[in-house]
Write a protein that holds these residues in place. Structure first.
Motif, short mmCIF file in Angstrom:
data_model
loop_
_atom_site.label_atom_id
_atom_site.label_comp_id
_atom_site.label_asym_id
_atom_site.label_seq_id
_atom_site.Cartn_x
_atom_site.Cartn_y
_atom_site.Cartn_z
N ALA A 184 0.83 -1.21 0.00
CA ALA A 184 0.00 0.00 0.00
C ALA A 184 0.86 1.26 0.00
O ALA A 184 0.37 2.36 0.18
N MET A 185 2.16 1.09 -0.22
CA MET A 185 3.10 2.20 -0.16
C MET A 185 3.58 2.60 -1.55
O MET A 185 3.41 1.85 -2.52
N ALA A 186 4.17 3.77 -1.61
CA ALA A 186 4.82 4.24 -2.84
C ALA A 186 6.18 4.81 -2.47
O ALA A 186 6.38 5.35 -1.37
N ALA A 187 7.12 4.68 -3.38
CA ALA A 187 8.44 5.29 -3.25
C ALA A 187 8.64 6.24 -4.41
O ALA A 187 8.37 5.89 -5.56
N VAL A 188 9.06 7.44 -4.09
CA VAL A 188 9.33 8.45 -5.12
C VAL A 188 10.80 8.83 -4.99
O VAL A 188 11.23 9.36 -3.96
N ASN A 189 11.57 8.51 -6.01
CA ASN A 189 13.02 8.74 -5.98
C ASN A 189 13.39 9.67 -7.12
O ASN A 189 13.06 9.42 -8.27
N ILE A 190 14.06 10.76 -6.79
CA ILE A 190 14.52 11.67 -7.84
C ILE A 190 16.03 11.82 -7.74
O ILE A 190 16.58 12.18 -6.71
N LEU A 191 16.68 11.45 -8.83
CA LEU A 191 18.13 11.45 -8.91
C LEU A 191 18.57 12.61 -9.79
O LEU A 191 18.11 12.74 -10.93
N TYR A 192 19.43 13.45 -9.27
CA TYR A 192 20.02 14.53 -10.06
C TYR A 192 21.42 14.10 -10.50
O TYR A 192 22.21 13.60 -9.69
N ASN A 193 21.69 14.31 -11.76
CA ASN A 193 22.93 13.85 -12.37
C ASN A 193 24.08 14.81 -12.03
O ASN A 193 24.67 15.45 -12.89
N ASN A 204 15.76 18.31 -17.12
CA ASN A 204 16.51 17.56 -18.12
C ASN A 204 17.85 17.04 -17.60
O ASN A 204 18.65 16.49 -18.35
N ASN A 205 18.10 17.20 -16.30
CA ASN A 205 19.28 16.61 -15.67
C ASN A 205 18.88 15.73 -14.49
O ASN A 205 19.64 15.56 -13.54
N ALA A 206 17.66 15.21 -14.55
CA ALA A 206 17.12 14.41 -13.43
C ALA A 206 16.38 13.18 -13.95
O ALA A 206 15.93 13.15 -15.10
N ILE A 207 16.28 12.20 -13.07
CA ILE A 207 15.51 10.99 -13.35
C ILE A 207 14.57 10.76 -12.18
O ILE A 207 14.99 10.72 -11.02
N LEU A 208 13.28 10.63 -12.49
CA LEU A 208 12.25 10.38 -11.48
C LEU A 208 11.78 8.95 -11.60
O LEU A 208 11.38 8.51 -12.68
N VAL A 209 11.84 8.22 -10.49
CA VAL A 209 11.32 6.85 -10.44
C VAL A 209 10.21 6.80 -9.41
O VAL A 209 10.39 7.23 -8.26
N VAL A 210 9.05 6.29 -9.81
CA VAL A 210 7.92 6.13 -8.91
C VAL A 210 7.59 4.63 -8.86
O VAL A 210 7.36 4.00 -9.90
N ALA A 211 7.60 4.07 -7.66
CA ALA A 211 7.41 2.63 -7.51
C ALA A 211 6.36 2.35 -6.45
O ALA A 211 6.14 3.16 -5.54
N GLY A 212 5.71 1.19 -6.57
CA GLY A 212 4.75 0.76 -5.55
C GLY A 212 3.35 0.66 -6.08
O GLY A 212 3.12 0.34 -7.26
N ASP A 213 2.39 0.96 -5.22
CA ASP A 213 0.97 0.81 -5.55
C ASP A 213 0.50 2.01 -6.37
O ASP A 213 -0.28 2.86 -5.90
N VAL A 214 1.02 2.08 -7.59
CA VAL A 214 0.72 3.19 -8.50
C VAL A 214 0.44 2.60 -9.89
O VAL A 214 0.69 1.43 -10.14
N THR A 215 -0.07 3.44 -10.79
CA THR A 215 -0.27 3.01 -12.17
C THR A 215 0.44 3.98 -13.09
O THR A 215 0.68 5.14 -12.73
N LEU A 240 11.94 0.71 -1.99
CA LEU A 240 12.77 1.88 -2.22
C LEU A 240 14.08 1.51 -2.89
O LEU A 240 14.57 2.23 -3.77
N ASN A 241 14.67 0.38 -2.51
CA ASN A 241 15.92 -0.05 -3.16
C ASN A 241 15.72 -0.31 -4.64
O ASN A 241 16.58 0.02 -5.46
N ARG A 242 14.58 -0.91 -4.99
CA ARG A 242 14.30 -1.14 -6.41
C ARG A 242 14.23 0.18 -7.17
O ARG A 242 14.76 0.31 -8.27
#
Length: 412
Positions: A24-33, A184-195, A357-359
């Motif tokens: 029932a959780m979500a992880a939002v990870n934003i990586l700046y290059n 344009n210098n970032a990557i957003l990953v959203v994982a979990g109970d999302v579509t 979150l690790n994924r």
């Protein structure tokens, strides 16, 4: 296997979605290059300083933590030589809060002089506590510039010296932000109970109008091949003499990385490793000893480090380590020993993918390196390694001409 879908906004923000409806959780990870390797030599520590500044309020949100805590979320961040990474975990029903928070600080920090002053003091205190006032804390301040002569890995993520942080101006900070903290210098990953449609809609709503900036093209000076051994001796009031040996090795996503990593595990991973068994348990030269690698994107280091027992000289301990390394170079590796470290590596990999979150982080890191599928190839690459591959890497890497050695003497 990490399944994902991918799309790119018009402003260049790359978005990856990993659906997992078992939680029932979500992880939002934003990586700046951007990491410490991207800093100017006379302005180091900025990437890490920014990690702190990003929690000091943004254009429309004066307090970052408070609204997140109200919806049951947690957050943190870290800086490395290669990247700066921010992450949030929260109940998936409150996913939009994470988009609101992260987009606002990408849009613009508050650039409040008081926030800069506070965070400068925090980072300076961290520099003193962790690197200057702690036993062996300055090891990387000394070992990095010994092992690297040219590449910006030669300074630590905290920076080369405190004055670089203390003297940072608001204009310096703004310049850094508008160069690197761009969609344009970032990557957003959203994982979990999302579509995927849900994430697309939220990404467009919250990030779509943030303007892109000039594309950052990294052009770093490359480290030349080391052709002669290097040596440094230092001393401080520490409990025991310590030995550090650093060897250049392939970067994190290069072909021979996994082979070098397994070779490192054979030497120094855990109590069944060669260095522990032969130099600590049998010969009792060391109080502790291990080997690890820096896992950096550009060519990194295998580091052997150990604290010596009180009656052992650094010269004797160094010679003993060299003997162990030479055995690996000269003698064929047993299949059983290789299988053991392969199984350890695969087990670590499998456990790392249990956590949502690790994924998300692993996917972001691979995508930033240019190929998100790298996260799904690792086990296969590990299993394909043969004993002769490990010996070949030992012969290539464990040479004295490729080694930087530091003796850290304990003052009486």
């Amino acid at each position: 296997m990490i399944h994902y879908e991918h799309f790119i906004l018009d402003n260049g923000l790359e978005v990856y979605v990993h659906e997992d409806h078992s939680t029932a959780m979500a992880a939002v990870n934003i990586l700046y290059n951007v990491g410490s390797r991207d800093e100017e030599e006379n302005r180091t520590g900025f990437a890490h300083l920014f990690e702190h500044l990003m929690f000091g309020g943004s254009k429309h949100i004066p307090s970052y933590d408070e609204p997140l805590q109200k919806v049951g979320g947690e957050n943190n961040a870290f800086t490395s030589p290669d990247i700066t990474n921010y992450y949030i975990t929260l109940p998936s029903v409150n996913l939009e809060t994470a988009f609101w928070l992260e987009s606002d600080r990408m849009l613009s920090l508050s650039f409040d002089p008081k926030v800069l002053e506070v965070q400068q003091k925090v980072v300076v205190e961290e520099f003193k506590q962790r690197y200057l006032n702690q036993p062996y804390g300055d090891v990387w301040l000394k070992l990095r510039p010994l092992a690297y002569t040219t590449h910006p890995y030669r300074w630590a993520t905290i920076g080369k010296e405190i004055s670089h942080i203390e003297e940072a101006t608001l204009e310096d900070v703004k310049h850094f932000f508008y160069k690197y903290y761009l969609p344009n210098n970032a990557i957003l990953v959203v994982a979990g109970d999302v579509t995927v449609p849900q994430v697309k809609a939220l990404a467009e709503k919250w990030f779509g109008n943030i303007p892109a900036g000039p594309k950052y093209v990294r052009n770093l000076p490359q480290e030349p091949l080391q052709t002669a051994s290097r040596f440094l001796e230092t001393e401080a009031k520490v409990p025991l003499n310590a030995l550090y040996k650093a060897y250049h090795m392939p970067g994190r996503f290069e072909d021979n990385y996994y082979t070098a990593d397994l070779m490192c595990d054979i030497l120094g991973r855990g109590k069944s490793a060669r260095l522990y068994q032969k130099l600590l348990k049998e010969r009792k030269l060391f109080a502790n000893i291990n080997a690890y690698n820096t896992a950096s994107i550009d060519p990194g280091l295998i580091v052997i480090q150990g604290n010596l027992n009180a009656n052992v000289s650094l010269e004797e301990a160094d010679a003993a380590v060299k003997e162990i390394l030479q055995e690996l170079v000269e003698t064929k590796l047993a299949e059983e020993e290789l299988s053991k470290v392969k199984n350890q590596a695969e087990s670590t990999l499998a456990f790392s993918e249990v956590e949502l979150l690790n994924r998300a982080m692993n996917l972001a890191y691979a995508a930033n390196a240019g190929n998100p599928e790298l996260v799904n190839y690792e086990a296969e690459k590990i299993q394909a390694i043969q004993t002769e591959d490990v010996q070949q890497q030992a012969q290539n890497i464990l040479k004295e001409t490729n080694c930087s050695t530091m003796y850290y003497r304990a003052l009486a």
